[in-house]
Design a protein around this motif. Structure first.
Motif, PDB file in Angstrom:
ATOM      1  N   GLN A  93       9.686  -4.642   2.707  1.00  0.00           N
ATOM      2  CA  GLN A  93       8.942  -3.392   2.592  1.00  0.00           C
ATOM      3  C   GLN A  93       8.449  -2.873   3.948  1.00  0.00           C
ATOM      4  N   ASP A  94       7.901  -3.744   4.787  1.00  0.00           N
ATOM      5  CA  ASP A  94       7.402  -3.281   6.088  1.00  0.00           C
ATOM      6  C   ASP A  94       8.516  -2.685   6.942  1.00  0.00           C
ATOM      7  N   ARG A 105       5.038   3.175  -4.334  1.00  0.00           N
ATOM      8  CA  ARG A 105       3.572   3.237  -4.294  1.00  0.00           C
ATOM      9  C   ARG A 105       3.067   3.184  -2.848  1.00  0.00           C
ATOM     10  N   ALA A 106       3.681   2.329  -2.024  1.00  0.00           N
ATOM     11  CA  ALA A 106       3.292   2.237  -0.619  1.00  0.00           C
ATOM     12  C   ALA A 106       3.597   3.539   0.124  1.00  0.00           C
ATOM     13  N   CYS A 107       4.736   4.140  -0.177  1.00  0.00           N
ATOM     14  CA  CYS A 107       5.087   5.422   0.453  1.00  0.00           C
ATOM     15  C   CYS A 107       4.066   6.499   0.092  1.00  0.00           C
ATOM     16  N   ARG A 108       3.693   6.547  -1.164  1.00  0.00           N
ATOM     17  CA  ARG A 108       2.704   7.535  -1.593  1.00  0.00           C
ATOM     18  C   ARG A 108       1.376   7.313  -0.869  1.00  0.00           C
ATOM     19  N   ALA A 109       0.982   6.053  -0.717  1.00  0.00           N
ATOM     20  CA  ALA A 109      -0.285   5.743  -0.064  1.00  0.00           C
ATOM     21  C   ALA A 109      -0.270   6.120   1.415  1.00  0.00           C
ATOM     22  N   GLN A 110       0.926   6.103   2.049  1.00  0.00           N
ATOM     23  CA  GLN A 110       1.028   6.378   3.478  1.00  0.00           C
ATOM     24  C   GLN A 110       1.511   7.792   3.786  1.00  0.00           C
ATOM     25  N   LEU A 170       9.362   0.761   5.518  1.00  0.00           N
ATOM     26  CA  LEU A 170       8.328   1.737   5.851  1.00  0.00           C
ATOM     27  C   LEU A 170       8.400   2.134   7.328  1.00  0.00           C
ATOM     28  N   ALA A 223       9.298  -7.640  -1.240  1.00  0.00           N
ATOM     29  CA  ALA A 223       8.034  -7.783  -0.514  1.00  0.00           C
ATOM     30  C   ALA A 223       8.267  -7.945   0.986  1.00  0.00           C
ATOM     31  N   ARG A 258       6.815  -1.001  -5.982  1.00  0.00           N
ATOM     32  CA  ARG A 258       5.855  -1.289  -4.909  1.00  0.00           C
ATOM     33  C   ARG A 258       6.147  -0.441  -3.669  1.00  0.00           C
ATOM     34  N   LEU A 259       7.427  -0.236  -3.379  1.00  0.00           N
ATOM     35  CA  LEU A 259       7.793   0.577  -2.219  1.00  0.00           C
ATOM     36  C   LEU A 259       7.373   2.032  -2.427  1.00  0.00           C
TER      37      LEU A 259
END
Length: 283
Positions: free
Chosen positions: A72-73, A105-110, A76, A69, A102-103
């Motif tokens: 992650q920032d 998923r965050a990459c896909r979202a961005q 990214l 967690a 989670r990483l």
């Protein structure tokens, strides 16, 4: 997060050997040796693998359950700066019971590209050589640590057609197999240990005979439990409901008598198992 005008990099999801370093694919070798940053579940273990394979990583960064967690920032940000990052776990395919979901998923979202570099996976490797029906199968990951959690999980999948596959630690294996036998009933099973390593072993047995297994098993363990046999076994919650109903209708009946009355209504349950369920709930 503010985006730069530069095209983002790629997050590569790289499968690594379960034990035999020869299983590292040429493509995986190229990715981990050229990535700007190699995200590693355990940098020490990854460093050992790289040394055995004659690879020098440009930069190693720890990325595991406890810091995913907070890291992650930063990860990214590196990707948005155009860097190439590769994610590896201790062994096998990342995200399959390992960190990284989670990483990704965050990459896909961005809008950051995520690309898999496939290779070894312990569940598939075990299924390929155990001789237990491989399809369909359900992978349960690591089991809960307590009996109640394991019982709940097995109950949820007791009627699932196909084999069940999970990871377990050697010190918890006897307890987990005991709960599995009680909830799932008679089935084929296999303990697959040290896959692709020098002491690789496939131990085939009947789940109801799990007590015969040695408690001295060492190494990484993958367990396969075969599909339900003949008729489906009634779920444990269904058994409890049936026993409560019979107890209400026969208030003077002893536990053994209630177990005998319930057994014809509960496929896959023996009188002994129902008696043990009653006594365990009463304790």
């Amino acid at each position: 997060m503010p985006l730069t005008s530069q095209a983002p990099g790629t997050l590569w999801i790289v499968a690594t050997p379960l034990g035999n370093p020869g299983d590292l694919s040429p493509r995986a070798r190229h990715i981990v040796s050229t990535a700007d940053v190699l995200l590693s579940e355990d940098t020490r273990r990854t460093g050992q693998l790289l040394a055995r394979c004659g690879i020098t990583a440009r930069r190693l960064m720890s990325f595991h359950d406890r810091n995913e967690a907070e890291r992650q920032d930063e990860v990214l940000r590196l990707l948005h700066d155009g860097q190439q990052l590769a994610l590896v776990s201790d062994a096998g395919t990342p995200l399959v019971a390992d960190p990284g979901y989670r990483l990704v998923r965050a990459c896909r979202a961005q809008g950051i590209r995520v690309s898999p570099v496939p290779g070894p996976s312990a569940p598939v490797t075990a299924l390929s050589a155990a001789g237990i029906p491989p399809l369909p199968f359900t992978f349960l990951g690591f089991l809960p640590r307590d009996d109640a959690g394991r019982r709940q999980l097995f109950t949820a999948f007791a009627r699932t057609p196909g084999s069940l596959v999970f990871f377990e630690r050697k010190d918890r294996l006897p307890a987990s197999l005991a709960v599995a036998a009680a909830v799932l009933g008679p089935r084929e099973a296999a303990v697959c240990r040290e896959l692709t390593k020098t002491h690789e072993e496939f131990i085939l047995f009947r789940l109801e005979d799990h007590q015969r297994l040695s408690h001295e098993l060492l190494g990484e363990i993958t367990v396969i439990i075969g599909p339900p046999e003949q008729q489906e076994r009634a779920a444990e919650d269904e058994a409890r409901t049936c026993l409560r109903r019979l107890a209400a209708g026969h208030p003077s009946a002893r536990s053994k008598e209630l177990a005998r009355l319930a057994q014809p209504e509960l496929p896959g349950w023996s009188v002994k198992e129902l008696y043990e369920l009653l006594t365990r709930d009463d304790s």
